[in-house]
Design a protein around this motif. Sequence first.
Motif, PDB file in Angstrom:
ATOM      1  N   GLU A  74       0.832  -1.210   0.000  1.00  0.00           N
ATOM      2  CA  GLU A  74       0.000   0.000   0.000  1.00  0.00           C
ATOM      3  C   GLU A  74       0.862   1.254   0.000  1.00  0.00           C
ATOM      4  OE1 GLU A  74      -2.421  -0.524   3.428  1.00  0.00           O
ATOM      5  OE2 GLU A  74      -3.733  -2.015   2.491  1.00  0.00           O
ATOM      6  N   TRP A  75       1.924   1.236   0.821  1.00  0.00           N
ATOM      7  CA  TRP A  75       2.800   2.407   0.884  1.00  0.00           C
ATOM      8  C   TRP A  75       3.482   2.657  -0.450  1.00  0.00           C
ATOM      9  CZ3 TRP A  75       8.486   2.379   1.479  1.00  0.00           C
ATOM     10  CH2 TRP A  75       9.005   3.693   1.530  1.00  0.00           C
ATOM     11  N   LEU A  76       4.014   1.614  -1.074  1.00  0.00           N
ATOM     12  CA  LEU A  76       4.722   1.784  -2.338  1.00  0.00           C
ATOM     13  C   LEU A  76       3.793   2.296  -3.426  1.00  0.00           C
ATOM     14  CD1 LEU A  76       7.017  -1.375  -2.300  1.00  0.00           C
ATOM     15  CD2 LEU A  76       7.698   1.012  -1.965  1.00  0.00           C
ATOM     16  N   SER A  77       2.553   1.855  -3.405  1.00  0.00           N
ATOM     17  CA  SER A  77       1.576   2.343  -4.372  1.00  0.00           C
ATOM     18  C   SER A  77       1.346   3.844  -4.209  1.00  0.00           C
ATOM     19  CB  SER A  77       0.259   1.579  -4.211  1.00  0.00           C
ATOM     20  OG  SER A  77      -0.711   2.070  -5.114  1.00  0.00           O
ATOM     21  N   GLU A  78       1.239   4.292  -2.959  1.00  0.00           N
ATOM     22  CA  GLU A  78       1.034   5.715  -2.694  1.00  0.00           C
ATOM     23  C   GLU A  78       2.318   6.509  -2.922  1.00  0.00           C
ATOM     24  OE1 GLU A  78      -0.699   6.256   1.142  1.00  0.00           O
ATOM     25  OE2 GLU A  78      -2.300   4.805   0.774  1.00  0.00           O
ATOM     26  N   ARG A 144       8.954  -6.334  -3.367  1.00  0.00           N
ATOM     27  CA  ARG A 144       8.665  -4.962  -2.924  1.00  0.00           C
ATOM     28  C   ARG A 144       9.937  -4.106  -2.980  1.00  0.00           C
ATOM     29  NH1 ARG A 144       4.677  -7.553  -3.998  1.00  0.00           N
ATOM     30  NH2 ARG A 144       3.738  -8.815  -2.374  1.00  0.00           N
ATOM     31  N   LEU A 145      11.066  -4.703  -2.622  1.00  0.00           N
ATOM     32  CA  LEU A 145      12.331  -3.973  -2.670  1.00  0.00           C
ATOM     33  C   LEU A 145      12.657  -3.565  -4.105  1.00  0.00           C
ATOM     34  CD1 LEU A 145      14.820  -2.968  -1.106  1.00  0.00           C
ATOM     35  CD2 LEU A 145      15.867  -5.206  -1.512  1.00  0.00           C
ATOM     36  N   ALA A 146      12.400  -4.464  -5.048  1.00  0.00           N
ATOM     37  CA  ALA A 146      12.638  -4.148  -6.454  1.00  0.00           C
ATOM     38  C   ALA A 146      11.732  -3.008  -6.913  1.00  0.00           C
ATOM     39  CB  ALA A 146      12.418  -5.389  -7.315  1.00  0.00           C
ATOM     40  N   THR A 147      10.482  -3.025  -6.438  1.00  0.00           N
ATOM     41  CA  THR A 147       9.552  -1.948  -6.789  1.00  0.00           C
ATOM     42  C   THR A 147      10.047  -0.610  -6.257  1.00  0.00           C
ATOM     43  OG1 THR A 147       7.649  -3.443  -6.805  1.00  0.00           O
ATOM     44  CG2 THR A 147       7.194  -1.099  -6.499  1.00  0.00           C
ATOM     45  N   MET A 148      10.454  -0.580  -4.993  1.00  0.00           N
ATOM     46  CA  MET A 148      10.940   0.659  -4.408  1.00  0.00           C
ATOM     47  C   MET A 148      12.213   1.139  -5.103  1.00  0.00           C
ATOM     48  SD  MET A 148      11.827   1.606  -0.455  1.00  0.00           S
ATOM     49  CE  MET A 148      12.456   3.243  -0.063  1.00  0.00           C
ATOM     50  N   SER A 149      13.104   0.204  -5.404  1.00  0.00           N
ATOM     51  CA  SER A 149      14.349   0.575  -6.083  1.00  0.00           C
ATOM     52  C   SER A 149      14.058   1.215  -7.436  1.00  0.00           C
ATOM     53  CB  SER A 149      15.228  -0.665  -6.277  1.00  0.00           C
ATOM     54  OG  SER A 149      15.524  -1.271  -5.040  1.00  0.00           O
ATOM     55  N   GLY A 150      13.072   0.658  -8.150  1.00  0.00           N
ATOM     56  CA  GLY A 150      12.700   1.225  -9.438  1.00  0.00           C
ATOM     57  C   GLY A 150      12.161   2.637  -9.305  1.00  0.00           C
ATOM     58  N   GLU A 161      22.883   0.736  -9.409  1.00  0.00           N
ATOM     59  CA  GLU A 161      22.590  -0.413  -8.556  1.00  0.00           C
ATOM     60  C   GLU A 161      22.490  -0.038  -7.079  1.00  0.00           C
ATOM     61  OE1 GLU A 161      25.410  -3.481  -9.299  1.00  0.00           O
ATOM     62  OE2 GLU A 161      24.703  -3.863 -11.357  1.00  0.00           O
ATOM     63  N   ASN A 162      23.043   1.102  -6.704  1.00  0.00           N
ATOM     64  CA  ASN A 162      22.961   1.535  -5.302  1.00  0.00           C
ATOM     65  C   ASN A 162      21.537   1.876  -4.877  1.00  0.00           C
ATOM     66  OD1 ASN A 162      25.660   1.275  -4.573  1.00  0.00           O
ATOM     67  ND2 ASN A 162      26.197   3.327  -5.288  1.00  0.00           N
ATOM     68  N   ALA A 163      20.618   1.999  -5.842  1.00  0.00           N
ATOM     69  CA  ALA A 163      19.220   2.276  -5.502  1.00  0.00           C
ATOM     70  C   ALA A 163      18.630   1.156  -4.656  1.00  0.00           C
ATOM     71  CB  ALA A 163      18.392   2.464  -6.775  1.00  0.00           C
ATOM     72  N   THR A 164      19.043  -0.069  -4.922  1.00  0.00           N
ATOM     73  CA  THR A 164      18.524  -1.209  -4.146  1.00  0.00           C
ATOM     74  C   THR A 164      19.032  -1.152  -2.711  1.00  0.00           C
ATOM     75  OG1 THR A 164      18.402  -2.602  -6.113  1.00  0.00           O
ATOM     76  CG2 THR A 164      18.428  -3.720  -3.982  1.00  0.00           C
ATOM     77  N   LEU A 165      20.306  -0.912  -2.538  1.00  0.00           N
ATOM     78  CA  LEU A 165      20.872  -0.841  -1.188  1.00  0.00           C
ATOM     79  C   LEU A 165      20.281   0.344  -0.426  1.00  0.00           C
ATOM     80  CD1 LEU A 165      22.863  -2.150   0.760  1.00  0.00           C
ATOM     81  CD2 LEU A 165      24.641  -0.639  -0.156  1.00  0.00           C
ATOM     82  N   PHE A 166      20.118   1.467  -1.100  1.00  0.00           N
ATOM     83  CA  PHE A 166      19.529   2.634  -0.447  1.00  0.00           C
ATOM     84  C   PHE A 166      18.091   2.335  -0.022  1.00  0.00           C
ATOM     85  CE2 PHE A 166      16.722   6.331  -0.912  1.00  0.00           C
ATOM     86  CZ  PHE A 166      17.190   7.103   0.132  1.00  0.00           C
TER      87      PHE A 166
END
Length: 223
Positions: A74-78, A144-150, A161-166
Amino acid sequence: MTVTFQRARTEEQREIRRRAILTTASAMLGEMPVAAVTLNELSRRVGLAKPNVLRYFESREAVLLELLDRFLQEWLSELAGELAADVDEDLPMAERAAAVAGILSRSLAGRVVLCDLFAAQGGVLEHNVSVEVVARYKRASLDRLATMSGLVRKYLPELGENATLFSLHTMVMAGALSAYSTPPPSLQAAYRAEPDLARFHGELEDSLKLALTAALLGVLPRN
């Protein structure tokens, strides 16, 4: 309110039971911290004997892991909408980084239950669950992590690639800083009696913004 169920005989009825358990647990999290949610109280509120609740979820932790994944989705969607509305992709890199950090901190600070679940994840929620349950949760968590990284990479492509770690560190910091920013009643009383004790106590949004801005500026490339 306690609801009493008749015996579930069909798959549809069993799914209704599952949803009722999750809805009740979600309501409890709106009233109390994760640590205070017990299987006994959940059973009482949902109107099922404890052994019957365990037919649908193998433990309290399994219920909370499923809720964590639901709240995270829900959070990632918003978050996608919040970033689209408030980040100008034409801004210089440092200004985009500051904007992303501000949106993330504000968005997470408004989701206290999600942050509380983040805080409990590694030390509590991933214990007392079977390999099957924790593996299922971890697969979902990686999605979900992949979604947030994107999402982060869209506005800060320089991260690579640091987007995933961040993104992972953002969730970890949200949990840790949430626990620190929400002191228990005894500590709140101590702060009121001796205000100087609270010199390093800050609001979650402010603490997150500082931490996330520092993290972003630390991993972004320098000219």
